[in-house]
Design a protein around this motif. Structure first.
Motif, short mmCIF file in Angstrom:
data_model
loop_
_atom_site.label_atom_id
_atom_site.label_comp_id
_atom_site.label_asym_id
_atom_site.label_seq_id
_atom_site.Cartn_x
_atom_site.Cartn_y
_atom_site.Cartn_z
N UNK A 135 31.52 48.04 17.08
CA UNK A 135 31.60 48.20 18.54
C UNK A 135 30.61 49.24 19.05
N UNK A 136 30.49 50.35 18.34
CA UNK A 136 29.56 51.39 18.77
C UNK A 136 28.12 50.89 18.67
N UNK A 137 27.80 50.18 17.59
CA UNK A 137 26.45 49.64 17.44
C UNK A 137 26.12 48.62 18.52
N UNK A 138 27.08 47.74 18.84
CA UNK A 138 26.84 46.73 19.89
C UNK A 138 26.66 47.38 21.25
N UNK A 139 27.49 48.38 21.56
CA UNK A 139 27.35 49.05 22.86
C UNK A 139 26.01 49.77 22.95
N UNK A 140 25.62 50.46 21.89
CA UNK A 140 24.34 51.17 21.89
C UNK A 140 23.19 50.19 22.03
#
Length: 193
Positions: free
Chosen positions: A50-55
């Motif tokens: 989730x953090x990678x997709x948001x970034x």
């Protein structure tokens, strides 16, 4: 005991401890820290994804100079999202309904963007103080007005955000009070309300 309509927005305390402090720290307890193992558990894998997709979505429209903001904006998004989701649980307190938290987050980000804009592109930053095609007699007055509006912007946006977050709760409380008052006089109208 009669309370004011706006007492619901006061920061609650329990045993002398302000609950806003607990509510601000609690979301970070929920997120596990990554480990050095080759395989992580499902929660850490989902969190990382989730953090990678948001970034990735955040950096898509930005030039490489804006990529240094990715960490602070991603952290802010996760922090606000987890606090607001925890506020949906019954008998919990949502800190984002407090003007102090909204102003505490708004002023440093606003100040950072103004300072970085003045440092990196001073002519463009100062150019916003005077619209193109302004008549000469209006130039000093317009510069003063635009400077005041620049400094009032974080206050206005913080108050607007707080008002938008609390308006729904206040409206529900007003309707519930009206229905309670109307119950003995006009039962049908109170039930419909």
């Amino acid at each position: 005991m009669t309370l004011s309509f706006f007492d619901q927005f006061m920061s609650p305390t329990y045993l002398g401890i302000p609950l806003i402090a607990i509510a601000l720290v609690f979301p970070w307890i929920l997120y596990p820290s990554p480990s050095n193992r080759w395989l992580n558990n499902r929660l850490i894998t989902l969190q990382s994804w989730l953090i990678n997709r948001f970034t990735q979505q955040l950096l898509l429209p930005l030039n490489p100079g804006g990529h240094k903001w990715a960490l602070i904006l991603t952290s802010l998004m996760i922090f606000l999202l987890s606090m607001n989701l925890l506020g949906l649980l019954p008998y919990t307190f949502t800190p984002t309904t407090q003007l102090s938290l909204n102003m505490g987050l708004a002023v440093p980000f606003w100040l950072a963007t103004v300072i970085i804009g003045m440092r990196n592109q001073p002519t463009a930053a100062l150019g916003h103080l005077l619209p193109e095609g302004t008549p000469v007699p209006l130039i000093p007055v317009l510069i003063i007005i635009e400077t005041i509006s620049l400094f009032i912007r974080p206050l206005a946006l913080g108050v607007r955000l707080t008002a938008n977050l609390t308006a729904g709760h206040l409206l529900i409380q007003l309707i519930a009070t009206a229905a309670f008052v109307l119950l003995p006089m006009m039962t049908t109208v109170a039930i419909l309300t």
